[in-house]
Write an enzyme that holds these catalytic residues in place. Structure first.
Site, PDB file in Angstrom:
ATOM      1  N   ASP A 170      -5.395 -10.496  28.812  1.00  0.00           N
ATOM      2  CA  ASP A 170      -5.556 -10.139  27.400  1.00  0.00           C
ATOM      3  C   ASP A 170      -5.114 -11.270  26.463  1.00  0.00           C
ATOM      4  OD1 ASP A 170      -6.837  -7.746  27.601  1.00  0.00           O
ATOM      5  OD2 ASP A 170      -5.095  -6.487  27.265  1.00  0.00           O
TER       6      ASP A 170
ATOM      7  N   THR B   9       0.903  -1.157   0.000  1.00  0.00           N
ATOM      8  CA  THR B   9       0.000   0.000   0.000  1.00  0.00           C
ATOM      9  C   THR B   9       0.934   1.196   0.000  1.00  0.00           C
ATOM     10  OG1 THR B   9      -1.331  -1.263   1.534  1.00  0.00           O
ATOM     11  CG2 THR B   9      -1.977   0.990   1.197  1.00  0.00           C
TER      12      THR B   9
HETATM   13  O1  DON Z   1      -4.749  -3.658  25.909  1.00  0.00           O
HETATM   14  C1  DON Z   1      -5.972  -3.743  25.939  1.00  0.00           C
HETATM   15  O2  DON Z   1      -6.657  -3.811  24.945  1.00  0.00           O
HETATM   16  C2  DON Z   1      -6.663  -3.721  27.293  1.00  0.00           C
HETATM   17  N1  DON Z   1      -5.786  -4.259  28.280  1.00  0.00           N
HETATM   18  C3  DON Z   1      -7.077  -2.316  27.606  1.00  0.00           C
HETATM   19  C4  DON Z   1      -7.755  -2.205  28.933  1.00  0.00           C
HETATM   20  C5  DON Z   1      -8.708  -1.089  29.027  1.00  0.00           C
HETATM   21  O3  DON Z   1      -8.908  -0.334  28.132  1.00  0.00           O
HETATM   22  C6  DON Z   1      -9.420  -0.953  30.287  1.00  0.00           C
HETATM   23  N2  DON Z   1     -10.466  -0.028  30.105  1.00  0.00           N
HETATM   24  N3  DON Z   1     -11.189   0.670  30.392  1.00  0.00           N
END
Ligand code: DON
Length: 573
Positions: free
Chosen positions: A426, A384
Protein backbone atom coordinates in the site's frame (compact mmCIF):
# COMPACT_ATOMS: atom_id res chain seq x y z
CA UNK A 1 -4.47 -3.43 -25.95
CA UNK A 2 -4.99 -2.57 -22.32
CA UNK A 3 -2.34 -0.52 -20.59
CA UNK A 4 -0.19 -2.75 -18.40
CA UNK A 5 -1.44 -1.38 -15.11
CA UNK A 6 -5.05 -1.72 -16.21
CA UNK A 7 -4.65 -5.40 -16.89
CA UNK A 8 -3.05 -5.76 -13.47
CA UNK A 9 -5.97 -4.01 -11.84
CA UNK A 10 -8.39 -6.10 -13.79
CA UNK A 11 -6.72 -9.28 -12.68
CA UNK A 12 -7.29 -8.16 -9.12
CA UNK A 13 -10.82 -7.11 -9.92
CA UNK A 14 -11.47 -10.60 -11.22
CA UNK A 15 -10.14 -11.96 -7.97
CA UNK A 16 -12.59 -9.80 -6.07
CA UNK A 17 -15.47 -10.70 -8.30
CA UNK A 18 -14.86 -14.42 -8.14
CA UNK A 19 -14.75 -14.08 -4.40
CA UNK A 20 -17.83 -12.04 -4.03
CA UNK A 21 -20.10 -13.50 -6.63
CA UNK A 22 -18.83 -16.69 -8.15
CA UNK A 23 -20.25 -15.52 -11.47
CA UNK A 24 -23.82 -15.35 -10.16
CA UNK A 25 -26.29 -13.42 -12.28
CA UNK A 26 -29.49 -13.93 -10.25
CA UNK A 27 -31.46 -10.89 -9.17
CA UNK A 28 -30.27 -9.68 -5.77
CA UNK A 29 -32.06 -11.28 -2.86
CA UNK A 30 -32.77 -8.74 -0.17
CA UNK A 31 -30.62 -9.98 2.68
CA UNK A 32 -31.85 -7.38 5.09
CA UNK A 33 -32.51 -8.25 8.73
CA UNK A 34 -34.48 -6.28 11.27
CA UNK A 35 -34.14 -6.30 15.03
CA UNK A 36 -34.44 -4.11 18.11
CA UNK A 37 -31.83 -5.13 20.68
CA UNK A 38 -28.63 -5.45 18.76
CA UNK A 39 -27.13 -6.58 15.52
CA UNK A 40 -23.85 -7.80 14.05
CA UNK A 41 -23.28 -7.92 10.33
CA UNK A 42 -20.12 -9.22 8.72
CA UNK A 43 -18.84 -11.01 5.65
CA UNK A 44 -19.37 -14.47 7.16
CA UNK A 45 -22.42 -15.95 8.92
CA UNK A 46 -20.27 -17.66 11.57
CA UNK A 47 -18.50 -14.42 12.43
CA UNK A 48 -21.82 -12.55 12.64
CA UNK A 49 -23.06 -15.34 14.91
CA UNK A 50 -20.01 -14.84 17.15
CA UNK A 51 -20.89 -11.15 17.46
CA UNK A 52 -24.53 -11.92 18.18
CA UNK A 53 -23.47 -14.45 20.82
CA UNK A 54 -21.48 -11.77 22.66
CA UNK A 55 -24.40 -9.33 22.47
CA UNK A 56 -26.73 -11.96 23.90
CA UNK A 57 -24.29 -12.64 26.72
CA UNK A 58 -24.71 -9.00 27.74
CA UNK A 59 -21.70 -7.64 25.91
CA UNK A 60 -21.77 -4.30 24.14
CA UNK A 61 -20.96 -3.33 20.55
CA UNK A 62 -17.23 -3.28 21.32
CA UNK A 63 -17.23 -6.81 22.73
CA UNK A 64 -19.28 -8.04 19.78
CA UNK A 65 -17.13 -6.26 17.19
CA UNK A 66 -13.90 -7.66 18.63
CA UNK A 67 -15.38 -11.18 18.72
CA UNK A 68 -16.63 -10.84 15.14
CA UNK A 69 -13.24 -9.61 13.95
CA UNK A 70 -11.39 -12.46 15.65
CA UNK A 71 -13.86 -14.98 14.21
CA UNK A 72 -13.34 -13.50 10.73
CA UNK A 73 -9.60 -14.08 11.24
CA UNK A 74 -10.42 -17.79 11.44
CA UNK A 75 -13.17 -18.27 8.86
CA UNK A 76 -12.03 -15.67 6.30
CA UNK A 77 -8.25 -15.63 6.78
CA UNK A 78 -7.77 -14.65 3.15
CA UNK A 79 -9.38 -11.28 3.76
CA UNK A 80 -8.33 -10.18 7.23
CA UNK A 81 -6.80 -11.51 10.38
CA UNK A 82 -4.57 -11.23 13.39
CA UNK A 83 -1.61 -11.05 11.00
CA UNK A 84 -3.00 -7.81 9.56
CA UNK A 85 -4.43 -4.52 10.76
CA UNK A 86 -7.21 -2.03 10.31
CA UNK A 87 -9.32 0.84 11.56
CA UNK A 88 -12.20 1.01 13.98
CA UNK A 89 -14.74 3.77 14.44
CA UNK A 90 -16.61 3.79 17.72
CA UNK A 91 -19.58 5.94 18.59
CA UNK A 92 -20.30 5.65 22.27
CA UNK A 93 -23.86 6.21 23.39
CA UNK A 94 -22.58 7.75 26.61
CA UNK A 95 -20.72 10.60 24.93
CA UNK A 96 -22.22 10.64 21.45
CA UNK A 97 -18.78 11.22 19.99
CA UNK A 98 -17.04 9.19 17.33
CA UNK A 99 -13.53 7.94 18.06
CA UNK A 100 -11.17 6.32 15.59
CA UNK A 101 -8.63 3.66 16.40
CA UNK A 102 -5.77 3.11 13.97
CA UNK A 103 -4.41 -0.40 14.38
CA UNK A 104 -2.99 -0.62 10.90
CA UNK A 105 0.28 -2.32 10.06
CA UNK A 106 3.40 -0.17 10.18
CA UNK A 107 6.68 -0.44 8.28
CA UNK A 108 9.39 -2.30 10.22
CA UNK A 109 12.40 -0.34 11.54
CA UNK A 110 14.60 -1.88 8.86
CA UNK A 111 12.26 -0.87 6.02
CA UNK A 112 13.73 1.57 3.52
CA UNK A 113 12.32 3.79 0.81
CA UNK A 114 13.89 1.76 -2.01
CA UNK A 115 13.50 -1.69 -0.51
CA UNK A 116 11.45 -3.01 -3.43
CA UNK A 117 13.63 -1.56 -6.20
CA UNK A 118 16.29 -3.37 -8.20
CA UNK A 119 19.71 -1.94 -9.06
CA UNK A 120 18.22 -0.10 -12.02
CA UNK A 121 15.68 1.58 -9.75
CA UNK A 122 12.78 -0.51 -11.13
CA UNK A 123 10.20 -2.04 -8.79
CA UNK A 124 10.93 -5.76 -8.40
CA UNK A 125 7.86 -7.69 -9.53
CA UNK A 126 5.70 -8.83 -6.61
CA UNK A 127 8.40 -8.01 -4.05
CA UNK A 128 5.89 -6.04 -1.97
CA UNK A 129 3.18 -8.65 -2.46
CA UNK A 130 4.55 -12.14 -1.81
CA UNK A 131 6.61 -13.47 1.05
CA UNK A 132 7.86 -12.25 4.39
CA UNK A 133 9.32 -8.98 3.10
CA UNK A 134 5.83 -7.85 2.06
CA UNK A 135 4.51 -7.83 5.63
CA UNK A 136 4.02 -4.79 7.81
CA UNK A 137 3.98 -5.08 11.61
CA UNK A 138 0.52 -6.51 12.43
CA UNK A 139 -1.81 -4.43 14.60
CA UNK A 140 -5.05 -6.40 14.91
CA UNK A 141 -4.47 -8.01 18.31
CA UNK A 142 -3.23 -4.79 19.92
CA UNK A 143 -6.10 -2.82 18.37
CA UNK A 144 -8.89 -5.14 19.40
CA UNK A 145 -7.47 -5.55 22.88
CA UNK A 146 -6.99 -1.80 23.34
CA UNK A 147 -10.56 -0.92 22.48
CA UNK A 148 -12.08 -3.89 24.30
CA UNK A 149 -10.12 -3.28 27.50
CA UNK A 150 -11.18 0.34 27.53
CA UNK A 151 -14.81 0.08 26.45
CA UNK A 152 -15.88 -3.56 26.46
CA UNK A 153 -18.02 -5.08 29.23
CA UNK A 154 -17.17 -8.76 29.15
CA UNK A 155 -13.86 -10.45 29.95
CA UNK A 156 -11.36 -10.46 27.06
CA UNK A 157 -11.29 -14.26 27.18
CA UNK A 158 -15.04 -14.36 26.37
CA UNK A 159 -14.36 -12.23 23.29
CA UNK A 160 -11.68 -14.57 21.97
CA UNK A 161 -13.63 -17.76 22.80
CA UNK A 162 -15.76 -18.05 19.62
CA UNK A 163 -12.65 -17.68 17.42
CA UNK A 164 -10.84 -20.39 19.40
CA UNK A 165 -13.81 -22.73 18.99
CA UNK A 166 -13.96 -22.10 15.23
CA UNK A 167 -10.23 -22.75 14.83
CA UNK A 168 -10.27 -25.83 17.07
CA UNK A 169 -13.46 -27.53 15.93
CA UNK A 170 -13.20 -26.30 12.38
CA UNK A 171 -15.81 -24.93 9.99
CA UNK A 172 -17.00 -25.99 6.53
CA UNK A 173 -15.21 -23.95 3.90
CA UNK A 174 -17.38 -22.10 1.40
CA UNK A 175 -17.02 -21.85 -2.35
CA UNK A 176 -15.73 -18.35 -1.76
CA UNK A 177 -12.98 -19.76 0.43
CA UNK A 178 -12.03 -22.35 -2.18
CA UNK A 179 -12.00 -19.69 -4.91
CA UNK A 180 -9.73 -17.50 -2.77
CA UNK A 181 -7.29 -20.37 -2.22
CA UNK A 182 -7.31 -21.19 -5.91
CA UNK A 183 -6.34 -17.62 -6.74
CA UNK A 184 -3.36 -17.68 -4.38
CA UNK A 185 -2.41 -21.34 -4.53
CA UNK A 186 1.01 -20.68 -6.04
CA UNK A 187 2.12 -18.58 -3.10
CA UNK A 188 0.38 -20.79 -0.54
CA UNK A 189 1.98 -23.98 -1.84
CA UNK A 190 5.43 -22.40 -1.83
CA UNK A 191 5.31 -21.63 1.88
CA UNK A 192 5.40 -24.80 3.94
CA UNK A 193 3.42 -23.45 6.90
CA UNK A 194 0.73 -21.95 4.64
CA UNK A 195 0.50 -25.19 2.67
CA UNK A 196 0.01 -27.15 5.89
CA UNK A 197 -2.78 -24.87 7.07
CA UNK A 198 -4.65 -24.09 3.87
CA UNK A 199 -4.30 -27.30 1.89
CA UNK A 200 -4.73 -30.93 2.76
CA UNK A 201 -1.40 -32.35 1.63
CA UNK A 202 -1.24 -29.87 -1.24
CA UNK A 203 -4.89 -30.42 -2.29
CA UNK A 204 -7.18 -27.42 -1.88
CA UNK A 205 -10.12 -27.65 0.52
CA UNK A 206 -13.37 -27.98 -1.38
CA UNK A 207 -16.69 -26.37 -0.40
CA UNK A 208 -18.20 -28.16 2.58
CA UNK A 209 -14.93 -29.69 3.82
CA UNK A 210 -13.98 -28.96 7.41
CA UNK A 211 -10.96 -26.74 7.98
CA UNK A 212 -9.37 -27.13 11.41
CA UNK A 213 -6.56 -24.71 12.31
CA UNK A 214 -4.78 -26.19 15.35
CA UNK A 215 -1.81 -23.82 15.42
CA UNK A 216 -4.11 -20.83 15.14
CA UNK A 217 -6.29 -22.22 17.95
CA UNK A 218 -3.22 -22.49 20.19
CA UNK A 219 -2.14 -18.98 19.26
CA UNK A 220 -5.61 -17.64 20.00
CA UNK A 221 -5.60 -19.39 23.40
CA UNK A 222 -2.34 -17.64 24.22
CA UNK A 223 -3.86 -14.34 23.08
CA UNK A 224 -6.93 -14.98 25.26
CA UNK A 225 -4.68 -15.45 28.28
CA UNK A 226 -2.27 -12.67 27.44
CA UNK A 227 -2.65 -10.54 24.30
CA UNK A 228 0.82 -9.13 24.88
CA UNK A 229 2.24 -12.55 23.98
CA UNK A 230 1.69 -11.51 20.35
CA UNK A 231 4.10 -8.59 20.80
CA UNK A 232 6.67 -9.77 23.32
CA UNK A 233 5.99 -13.40 24.24
CA UNK A 234 6.04 -16.78 22.55
CA UNK A 235 4.03 -15.67 19.55
CA UNK A 236 6.35 -12.71 18.93
CA UNK A 237 9.36 -14.99 19.12
CA UNK A 238 7.81 -17.45 16.65
CA UNK A 239 6.94 -14.69 14.18
CA UNK A 240 10.38 -13.09 14.30
CA UNK A 241 12.21 -16.42 14.10
CA UNK A 242 10.20 -17.20 10.96
CA UNK A 243 11.00 -13.72 9.59
CA UNK A 244 14.73 -14.17 10.20
CA UNK A 245 14.70 -17.53 8.43
CA UNK A 246 12.83 -16.30 5.37
CA UNK A 247 14.25 -12.91 4.48
CA UNK A 248 11.67 -10.89 6.43
CA UNK A 249 12.67 -7.84 8.45
CA UNK A 250 10.17 -7.66 11.32
CA UNK A 251 12.08 -7.92 14.60
CA UNK A 252 11.14 -8.41 18.25
CA UNK A 253 11.82 -4.74 18.78
CA UNK A 254 9.31 -3.86 16.02
CA UNK A 255 6.64 -5.98 17.66
CA UNK A 256 7.41 -4.66 21.17
CA UNK A 257 7.14 -1.09 19.95
CA UNK A 258 3.84 -1.52 18.12
CA UNK A 259 1.06 0.68 19.50
CA UNK A 260 -2.39 1.39 18.13
CA UNK A 261 -3.21 5.11 17.86
CA UNK A 262 -6.44 6.86 18.81
CA UNK A 263 -7.11 9.50 16.18
CA UNK A 264 -9.80 12.04 15.49
CA UNK A 265 -11.99 10.81 12.65
CA UNK A 266 -12.67 13.10 9.70
CA UNK A 267 -16.18 14.47 10.18
CA UNK A 268 -18.25 16.84 8.12
CA UNK A 269 -21.81 17.73 7.28
CA UNK A 270 -23.68 16.50 4.27
CA UNK A 271 -27.13 18.05 4.21
CA UNK A 272 -28.84 17.15 7.49
CA UNK A 273 -26.28 14.50 8.37
CA UNK A 274 -22.97 14.39 10.09
CA UNK A 275 -20.62 11.93 8.44
CA UNK A 276 -17.59 10.65 10.37
CA UNK A 277 -15.11 8.38 8.65
CA UNK A 278 -11.53 7.20 9.02
CA UNK A 279 -8.86 9.89 8.95
CA UNK A 280 -5.30 9.52 7.62
CA UNK A 281 -3.46 7.18 7.39
CA UNK A 282 -6.63 6.22 5.58
CA UNK A 283 -7.56 8.32 2.59
CA UNK A 284 -11.15 7.13 2.96
CA UNK A 285 -12.66 9.80 5.19
CA UNK A 286 -11.01 12.71 3.39
CA UNK A 287 -12.16 11.62 -0.06
CA UNK A 288 -15.62 10.53 1.05
CA UNK A 289 -16.24 14.01 2.44
CA UNK A 290 -14.48 15.70 -0.46
CA UNK A 291 -16.78 13.98 -2.96
CA UNK A 292 -19.91 14.58 -0.87
CA UNK A 293 -18.94 18.27 -0.67
CA UNK A 294 -18.42 18.47 -4.43
CA UNK A 295 -21.86 16.92 -4.96
CA UNK A 296 -23.10 19.50 -2.46
CA UNK A 297 -26.72 20.44 -2.83
CA UNK A 298 -27.04 19.16 -6.40
CA UNK A 299 -30.53 17.72 -6.61
CA UNK A 300 -29.35 14.16 -7.13
CA UNK A 301 -32.78 12.79 -6.48
CA UNK A 302 -34.25 14.77 -9.31
CA UNK A 303 -31.40 13.77 -11.61
CA UNK A 304 -32.10 10.12 -10.78
CA UNK A 305 -29.83 7.56 -9.17
CA UNK A 306 -28.73 5.87 -12.38
CA UNK A 307 -29.00 8.76 -14.82
CA UNK A 308 -26.05 9.72 -17.04
CA UNK A 309 -25.89 13.10 -15.28
CA UNK A 310 -25.58 11.56 -11.82
CA UNK A 311 -23.08 8.93 -12.90
CA UNK A 312 -21.04 11.50 -14.82
CA UNK A 313 -20.96 13.84 -11.83
CA UNK A 314 -19.91 10.97 -9.57
CA UNK A 315 -17.16 9.89 -11.96
CA UNK A 316 -15.77 13.41 -12.38
CA UNK A 317 -15.77 13.97 -8.60
CA UNK A 318 -14.09 10.62 -7.99
CA UNK A 319 -11.29 11.46 -10.46
CA UNK A 320 -10.58 14.72 -8.68
CA UNK A 321 -10.45 13.04 -5.27
CA UNK A 322 -8.07 10.28 -6.39
CA UNK A 323 -5.78 12.82 -8.10
CA UNK A 324 -5.42 14.59 -4.76
CA UNK A 325 -4.98 11.24 -3.01
CA UNK A 326 -1.91 10.45 -5.09
CA UNK A 327 -0.32 13.78 -4.23
CA UNK A 328 -1.23 14.63 -0.66
CA UNK A 329 -2.30 11.61 1.32
CA UNK A 330 0.01 9.65 3.59
CA UNK A 331 0.75 8.88 7.22
CA UNK A 332 -0.02 12.10 9.14
CA UNK A 333 2.76 11.32 11.61
CA UNK A 334 5.27 11.64 8.75
CA UNK A 335 3.76 14.10 6.29
CA UNK A 336 1.41 16.98 6.74
CA UNK A 337 -1.92 16.04 5.15
CA UNK A 338 -4.12 19.03 4.27
CA UNK A 339 -7.30 17.45 5.59
CA UNK A 340 -9.08 20.72 6.40
CA UNK A 341 -8.40 22.24 3.00
CA UNK A 342 -9.37 19.15 1.03
CA UNK A 343 -12.62 18.81 2.94
CA UNK A 344 -13.46 22.51 2.96
CA UNK A 345 -16.48 23.94 1.19
CA UNK A 346 -14.30 26.40 -0.71
CA UNK A 347 -12.26 23.54 -2.07
CA UNK A 348 -15.45 21.78 -3.12
CA UNK A 349 -16.74 24.93 -4.84
CA UNK A 350 -13.51 25.30 -6.78
CA UNK A 351 -13.48 21.65 -7.84
CA UNK A 352 -17.20 21.64 -8.69
CA UNK A 353 -16.64 24.62 -11.00
CA UNK A 354 -14.06 22.57 -12.92
CA UNK A 355 -16.59 19.86 -13.81
CA UNK A 356 -18.35 20.12 -17.16
CA UNK A 357 -21.59 18.19 -17.35
CA UNK A 358 -21.38 17.59 -21.09
CA UNK A 359 -17.88 16.18 -21.25
CA UNK A 360 -15.59 13.90 -19.26
CA UNK A 361 -12.27 15.49 -18.46
CA UNK A 362 -9.39 13.16 -19.34
CA UNK A 363 -7.45 12.21 -16.20
CA UNK A 364 -4.31 13.58 -17.82
CA UNK A 365 -5.89 17.04 -17.56
CA UNK A 366 -6.84 16.64 -13.92
CA UNK A 367 -4.10 17.53 -11.51
CA UNK A 368 -4.03 17.56 -7.77
CA UNK A 369 -4.89 21.06 -6.61
CA UNK A 370 -1.66 23.10 -6.35
CA UNK A 371 -0.10 23.82 -2.98
CA UNK A 372 -0.68 27.57 -3.15
CA UNK A 373 -4.40 27.18 -3.80
CA UNK A 374 -4.55 24.65 -1.05
CA UNK A 375 -3.04 27.11 1.40
CA UNK A 376 -5.44 29.79 0.29
CA UNK A 377 -8.36 27.45 0.80
CA UNK A 378 -7.07 26.63 4.22
CA UNK A 379 -6.99 30.30 5.16
CA UNK A 380 -10.32 31.10 3.65
CA UNK A 381 -11.85 28.21 5.44
CA UNK A 382 -10.04 27.83 8.72
CA UNK A 383 -12.69 25.72 10.21
CA UNK A 384 -15.60 23.57 9.24
CA UNK A 385 -18.21 23.52 11.95
CA UNK A 386 -19.11 20.06 12.93
CA UNK A 387 -22.25 19.29 14.79
CA UNK A 388 -21.49 16.68 17.41
CA UNK A 389 -24.43 14.39 17.56
CA UNK A 390 -25.44 12.48 20.66
CA UNK A 391 -27.27 9.20 20.75
CA UNK A 392 -27.83 8.06 24.28
CA UNK A 393 -29.06 4.60 23.35
CA UNK A 394 -26.74 3.02 20.78
CA UNK A 395 -23.04 2.28 20.82
CA UNK A 396 -21.82 1.80 17.26
CA UNK A 397 -18.68 0.24 15.95
CA UNK A 398 -17.68 0.39 12.29
CA UNK A 399 -14.51 -1.52 11.72
CA UNK A 400 -12.55 -2.40 8.57
CA UNK A 401 -9.46 -4.49 8.79
CA UNK A 402 -7.37 -6.51 6.33
CA UNK A 403 -4.32 -8.50 5.36
CA UNK A 404 -4.41 -6.54 2.06
CA UNK A 405 -4.36 -8.82 -1.00
CA UNK A 406 -6.06 -12.24 -0.89
CA UNK A 407 -4.20 -14.40 1.68
CA UNK A 408 -1.91 -11.42 2.37
CA UNK A 409 1.73 -12.22 1.72
CA UNK A 410 0.78 -15.87 1.19
CA UNK A 411 2.89 -16.94 4.15
CA UNK A 412 2.06 -18.26 7.59
CA UNK A 413 4.51 -17.69 10.45
CA UNK A 414 5.57 -21.28 11.14
CA UNK A 415 3.95 -22.87 14.18
CA UNK A 416 1.52 -19.98 14.81
CA UNK A 417 -1.19 -20.40 12.17
CA UNK A 418 -0.93 -16.63 11.62
CA UNK A 419 -1.24 -15.57 8.00
CA UNK A 420 0.89 -12.48 7.39
CA UNK A 421 -0.29 -9.39 5.56
CA UNK A 422 1.24 -7.80 2.46
CA UNK A 423 0.32 -4.30 3.50
CA UNK A 424 3.73 -2.88 2.47
CA UNK A 425 2.29 -2.84 -1.06
CA UNK A 426 0.00 0.00 0.00
CA UNK A 427 3.06 2.27 0.05
CA UNK A 428 4.20 3.81 -3.22
CA UNK A 429 7.19 1.52 -3.92
CA UNK A 430 8.33 4.19 -6.40
CA UNK A 431 6.71 7.43 -7.50
CA UNK A 432 3.91 6.88 -9.98
CA UNK A 433 4.21 3.07 -10.05
CA UNK A 434 0.75 1.58 -9.51
CA UNK A 435 0.19 -0.82 -6.60
CA UNK A 436 -2.04 -3.89 -6.50
CA UNK A 437 -5.10 -1.69 -6.87
CA UNK A 438 -3.66 0.47 -9.63
CA UNK A 439 -3.24 3.33 -7.16
CA UNK A 440 -0.32 5.66 -7.67
CA UNK A 441 1.42 7.87 -5.14
CA UNK A 442 4.61 9.73 -4.47
CA UNK A 443 6.57 11.33 -1.68
CA UNK A 444 3.70 11.53 0.82
CA UNK A 445 3.26 7.77 0.71
CA UNK A 446 6.88 6.67 0.33
CA UNK A 447 8.30 3.96 2.60
CA UNK A 448 10.01 4.90 5.87
CA UNK A 449 10.68 2.97 9.07
CA UNK A 450 7.71 3.09 11.44
CA UNK A 451 5.50 4.73 8.83
CA UNK A 452 1.97 3.50 8.08
CA UNK A 453 1.06 2.75 4.45
CA UNK A 454 -1.80 4.80 3.05
CA UNK A 455 -5.14 3.04 3.14
CA UNK A 456 -8.49 3.40 1.41
CA UNK A 457 -10.44 1.68 4.17
CA UNK A 458 -13.46 3.78 5.01
CA UNK A 459 -15.45 2.72 8.04
CA UNK A 460 -18.16 5.36 8.37
CA UNK A 461 -20.71 6.38 10.99
CA UNK A 462 -23.51 8.79 10.11
CA UNK A 463 -25.72 10.57 12.60
CA UNK A 464 -28.77 12.74 12.15
CA UNK A 465 -30.08 15.17 14.75
CA UNK A 466 -27.98 13.58 17.44
CA UNK A 467 -29.06 10.06 16.67
CA UNK A 468 -27.21 7.25 15.03
CA UNK A 469 -28.44 6.79 11.46
CA UNK A 470 -26.07 4.60 9.44
CA UNK A 471 -22.81 2.68 9.73
CA UNK A 472 -21.15 1.05 6.75
CA UNK A 473 -17.92 -0.16 5.28
CA UNK A 474 -16.49 -2.34 2.55
CA UNK A 475 -13.41 -4.18 1.27
CA UNK A 476 -12.12 -3.67 -2.25
CA UNK A 477 -8.86 -1.73 -2.09
CA UNK A 478 -9.12 1.45 -4.10
CA UNK A 479 -12.85 0.90 -4.67
CA UNK A 480 -13.70 1.07 -0.96
CA UNK A 481 -14.14 4.83 -0.88
CA UNK A 482 -16.54 4.92 -3.82
CA UNK A 483 -18.46 1.88 -2.58
CA UNK A 484 -19.05 3.54 0.79
CA UNK A 485 -19.92 6.79 -0.96
CA UNK A 486 -22.64 5.10 -3.01
CA UNK A 487 -24.12 3.29 0.00
CA UNK A 488 -24.25 6.59 1.90
CA UNK A 489 -25.98 8.29 -1.06
CA UNK A 490 -28.37 5.36 -1.55
CA UNK A 491 -29.59 5.61 2.04
CA UNK A 492 -29.43 9.34 2.67
CA UNK A 493 -30.38 10.76 -0.73
CA UNK A 494 -32.33 8.01 -2.42
CA UNK A 495 -34.14 6.70 0.69
CA UNK A 496 -33.31 3.10 -0.20
CA UNK A 497 -33.63 0.42 2.44
CA UNK A 498 -30.31 -0.89 3.65
CA UNK A 499 -30.49 -4.18 1.74
CA UNK A 500 -31.04 -2.44 -1.57
CA UNK A 501 -28.56 0.31 -0.72
CA UNK A 502 -25.76 -2.19 -0.16
CA UNK A 503 -26.63 -4.37 -3.12
CA UNK A 504 -27.38 -1.74 -5.80
CA UNK A 505 -25.02 -1.71 -8.82
CA UNK A 506 -22.03 0.59 -8.48
CA UNK A 507 -19.58 2.63 -10.52
CA UNK A 508 -15.97 3.45 -9.74
CA UNK A 509 -13.35 5.86 -11.06
CA UNK A 510 -9.95 6.36 -9.46
CA UNK A 511 -8.37 8.94 -11.79
CA UNK A 512 -5.60 6.58 -12.86
CA UNK A 513 -6.18 4.44 -14.87
CA UNK A 514 -8.57 6.73 -16.73
CA UNK A 515 -11.59 4.50 -17.02
CA UNK A 516 -15.02 4.28 -15.46
CA UNK A 517 -15.72 0.86 -13.97
CA UNK A 518 -19.40 -0.07 -14.06
CA UNK A 519 -20.98 -3.18 -12.66
CA UNK A 520 -21.96 -5.53 -15.44
CA UNK A 521 -25.70 -5.77 -15.99
CA UNK A 522 -26.40 -2.96 -13.54
CA UNK A 523 -26.97 -0.08 -15.94
CA UNK A 524 -29.10 0.59 -19.00
CA UNK A 525 -27.37 0.37 -22.35
CA UNK A 526 -28.60 3.86 -23.25
CA UNK A 527 -27.07 5.27 -20.05
CA UNK A 528 -23.71 3.71 -20.82
CA UNK A 529 -23.87 4.99 -24.42
CA UNK A 530 -24.51 8.50 -23.16
CA UNK A 531 -21.57 8.26 -20.76
CA UNK A 532 -19.35 7.06 -23.62
CA UNK A 533 -20.56 9.97 -25.71
CA UNK A 534 -19.40 12.33 -22.96
CA UNK A 535 -15.94 10.79 -23.19
CA UNK A 536 -15.85 8.12 -20.48
CA UNK A 537 -13.91 4.97 -21.21
CA UNK A 538 -16.28 2.39 -19.74
CA UNK A 539 -15.05 -0.94 -18.42
CA UNK A 540 -17.75 -3.37 -17.36
CA UNK A 541 -16.84 -5.63 -14.50
CA UNK A 542 -18.55 -8.19 -12.28
CA UNK A 543 -19.55 -6.95 -8.85
CA UNK A 544 -17.00 -5.74 -6.33
CA UNK A 545 -17.07 -4.53 -2.77
CA UNK A 546 -18.83 -7.05 -0.49
CA UNK A 547 -20.03 -4.25 1.75
CA UNK A 548 -22.32 -4.30 4.73
CA UNK A 549 -24.28 -1.73 6.69
CA UNK A 550 -26.70 -1.14 9.54
CA UNK A 551 -29.21 1.70 9.70
CA UNK A 552 -31.49 2.89 12.46
CA UNK A 553 -35.00 3.48 11.15
CA UNK A 554 -37.25 6.32 12.24
CA UNK A 555 -39.30 3.92 14.36
CA UNK A 556 -36.30 2.62 16.27
CA UNK A 557 -35.50 -0.59 14.41
CA UNK A 558 -32.04 -1.69 13.45
CA UNK A 559 -31.92 -2.84 9.86
CA UNK A 560 -28.77 -4.49 8.63
CA UNK A 561 -27.64 -6.10 5.43
CA UNK A 562 -24.69 -7.90 4.01
CA UNK A 563 -23.89 -7.54 0.34
CA UNK A 564 -25.63 -9.87 -2.12
CA UNK A 565 -22.22 -10.09 -3.77
CA UNK A 566 -20.80 -12.04 -0.84
CA UNK A 567 -21.88 -14.62 1.68
CA UNK A 568 -22.18 -12.39 4.73
CA UNK A 569 -25.16 -12.10 6.98
CA UNK A 570 -26.80 -9.71 9.40
CA UNK A 571 -27.66 -11.31 12.74
CA UNK A 572 -29.75 -9.54 15.33
CA UNK A 573 -32.07 -10.19 18.25
O1 DON B 1 -5.88 -0.43 3.18
C1 DON B 1 -6.23 -0.56 2.01
O2 DON B 1 -6.73 0.33 1.36
C2 DON B 1 -6.07 -1.93 1.36
N1 DON B 1 -4.97 -2.61 1.96
C3 DON B 1 -7.35 -2.69 1.50
C4 DON B 1 -7.27 -4.05 0.89
C5 DON B 1 -8.56 -4.58 0.42
O3 DON B 1 -9.58 -3.97 0.53
C6 DON B 1 -8.54 -5.89 -0.20
N2 DON B 1 -9.78 -6.10 -0.83
N3 DON B 1 -10.56 -6.66 -1.24
Amino acid sequence: MLPKFLSKVQIYTCFLTVLVCGGCQQPPPNLQQRSKQGMAVSAHPLASAAGLDLLQQGGNAVDAAAATALAISVVEPFSAGIGGGGFLLLRRAETGTVQALDFRERAPRRAARDMYLDKQGKVRQRASLDGHLAAGIPGTVAGLYTVQREYGKLPWAAVVAPAIALAEKGFPVSSRFTAATQQRQDAIKKNRAAREVFTSGGILYQPGELLIQRDLARTLRQIAENPQSFYSGDIARAITADMAKNGGIITLEDLKNYTPIWRNPVCGNFRAYEICAMSPPSSGGVHLLQILNILGDTDLKRLGRQSPDTLHLLAESMKIAYADRAEYLGDPDFVSVPVKALTSSNYAKLRRSQIQMSKARPSSEIKAVDAETLNRLLWESPETTHLTVVDKERNVVSLTFTVNGGFGAGVVAAGTGILLNNEMDDFAAATGVPNLFGLVGGEANSIAPGKTPLSSMTPVIVTENGKFRLAAGAPGGSTIITTVLQIVLNVLVYDMNVGDAVSAPRVHHQWQPDRLMVERGGFETATLSELRRRGHLIVESDGWGNANAIVLTGDGWLEGAADRRGEGEARGF
